[in-house]
Every structure is written in C-alpha cells, then in structure tokens.
Enzyme design. Structure first.
Site, PDB file in Angstrom:
ATOM      1  N   CYS A  92     -37.607  66.391  68.093  1.00 51.39           N
ATOM      2  CA  CYS A  92     -37.718  64.923  68.148  1.00 51.39           C
ATOM      3  C   CYS A  92     -38.956  64.469  67.376  1.00 51.39           C
ATOM      4  O   CYS A  92     -38.925  63.440  66.693  1.00 51.39           O
ATOM      5  CB  CYS A  92     -37.798  64.436  69.595  1.00 51.39           C
ATOM      6  SG  CYS A  92     -36.238  64.515  70.506  1.00 51.39           S
TER       7      CYS A  92
ATOM      8  N   HIS B  76     -31.542  63.159  70.633  1.00 54.22           N
ATOM      9  CA  HIS B  76     -31.852  64.335  71.445  1.00 54.22           C
ATOM     10  C   HIS B  76     -30.704  64.677  72.389  1.00 54.22           C
ATOM     11  O   HIS B  76     -30.264  63.853  73.180  1.00 54.22           O
ATOM     12  CB  HIS B  76     -33.121  64.096  72.274  1.00 54.22           C
ATOM     13  CG  HIS B  76     -33.511  65.289  73.078  1.00 54.22           C
ATOM     14  ND1 HIS B  76     -34.295  66.292  72.562  1.00 54.22           N
ATOM     15  CD2 HIS B  76     -33.190  65.671  74.337  1.00 54.22           C
ATOM     16  CE1 HIS B  76     -34.462  67.220  73.489  1.00 54.22           C
ATOM     17  NE2 HIS B  76     -33.799  66.871  74.575  1.00 54.22           N
TER      18      HIS B  76
ATOM     19  N   HIS C 246     -28.174  76.773  63.055  1.00 59.84           N
ATOM     20  CA  HIS C 246     -28.837  77.582  62.040  1.00 59.84           C
ATOM     21  C   HIS C 246     -27.824  77.856  60.934  1.00 59.84           C
ATOM     22  O   HIS C 246     -26.711  78.310  61.231  1.00 59.84           O
ATOM     23  CB  HIS C 246     -29.276  78.930  62.616  1.00 59.84           C
ATOM     24  CG  HIS C 246     -30.280  78.844  63.708  1.00 59.84           C
ATOM     25  ND1 HIS C 246     -31.613  79.114  63.513  1.00 59.84           N
ATOM     26  CD2 HIS C 246     -30.143  78.548  65.020  1.00 59.84           C
ATOM     27  CE1 HIS C 246     -32.255  78.990  64.656  1.00 59.84           C
ATOM     28  NE2 HIS C 246     -31.378  78.639  65.596  1.00 59.84           N
TER      29      HIS C 246
ATOM     30  N   ASP D  90     -36.232  76.595  58.272  1.00 60.69           N
ATOM     31  CA  ASP D  90     -36.808  77.235  59.444  1.00 60.69           C
ATOM     32  C   ASP D  90     -38.177  77.814  59.066  1.00 60.69           C
ATOM     33  O   ASP D  90     -38.324  78.387  57.985  1.00 60.69           O
ATOM     34  CB  ASP D  90     -35.878  78.349  59.939  1.00 60.69           C
ATOM     35  CG  ASP D  90     -36.225  78.833  61.323  1.00 60.69           C
ATOM     36  OD1 ASP D  90     -37.332  79.405  61.490  1.00 60.69           O
ATOM     37  OD2 ASP D  90     -35.415  78.655  62.239  1.00 60.69           O
TER      38      ASP D  90
ATOM     39  N   HIS E 164     -29.255  72.381  67.822  1.00 61.90           N
ATOM     40  CA  HIS E 164     -29.461  72.653  66.404  1.00 61.90           C
ATOM     41  C   HIS E 164     -28.561  73.797  65.954  1.00 61.90           C
ATOM     42  O   HIS E 164     -28.267  74.709  66.715  1.00 61.90           O
ATOM     43  CB  HIS E 164     -30.930  72.964  66.082  1.00 61.90           C
ATOM     44  CG  HIS E 164     -31.522  74.096  66.846  1.00 61.90           C
ATOM     45  ND1 HIS E 164     -31.882  74.003  68.181  1.00 61.90           N
ATOM     46  CD2 HIS E 164     -31.826  75.361  66.468  1.00 61.90           C
ATOM     47  CE1 HIS E 164     -32.395  75.153  68.574  1.00 61.90           C
ATOM     48  NE2 HIS E 164     -32.371  75.996  67.565  1.00 61.90           N
TER      49      HIS E 164
END
Length: 117
Positions: free
Chosen positions: A12, A51, A105, A35, A103
């Site tokens: 956030c 969020h 990846h 990342d 999230h």
C-alpha cells in the site's frame, strides 16, 4: 477494511509513493514492479492498488480486479519478451506469503523446474 489502504502494508505504501519501487507497468487498478529479491532473471510483482489480504480474498471480494491482475501478468511477460514464464500467488505463510497484500509473481528468463516447492 478490504480495498482500503493499510498504513502498515508495504505494498500500500508503494502504491501511495511513500516507498520507492522500480515500476514496470501501471494501470488504473494495478501496479507492477521489480522484486527486490529476484528469484529469476525476470521477477516482477503485479499487485492490485486496492488492498486485499491475499489472492483468495481478492478473488472473493473483487473478481474483476483479480482478472485485472492476471491480465497484467501477461502484459508484463509480453513487455519482458518472455516466451515461457510462471505466475505464482502465495496465499498464507505456509506457502511463503510474507507481505499481506495480494500479489502475483511473474518469473521467467530461465528454466523453471517442477515441482516448484
């Protein structure tokens, strides 16, 4: 509350701009950035700007936003010119989730073995 920014959430704070990140893509609803501890030559995180604790919570509360995140993983792979790649959503500490904001990846740029864990 789901969807509302959390003061103690790293992602956030990245969305708000108070913590820097190497942004590779941004849409109205998502943010994609590199990342800081890459596990492959290409390792980009795609997050919803709103969020949600994890991928399961995101899918239940905002399926259209979950689709946006998934759509952006393909856009990242295209921009990074990845012929093959892996998308990972870690959900829960036992699966390796360390930031409690949904999230994905996007990993690529090398061979990815199976099983992954």
């Amino acid at each position: 509350m789901a969807g509302e920014p959390q003061d103690d959430c790293l992602f956030c704070r990245i969305v708000a701009g108070s913590i820097p990140a190497t942004v590779v893509r941004e849409t109205e609803t998502t943010l994609a950035f590199r990342d800081i501890n890459p596990q492959a030559p290409t390792h980009v995180l795609v997050i919803p700007k709103a969020h949600h604790r994890d991928a399961a919570a995101l899918a239940a509360a905002a399926p259209e936003l979950a689709a946006d995140v998934l759509r952006e993983t393909q856009a990242v792979a295209d921009e990074e010119k990845l012929e093959s790649y892996r998308i990972i959503f870690n959900t829960g500490s036992g699966a390796g989730q360390t930031v409690w904001h949904a999230h994905a990846h996007v990993l690529g740029g090398r061979g990815l073995e199976w099983p992954p864990g």
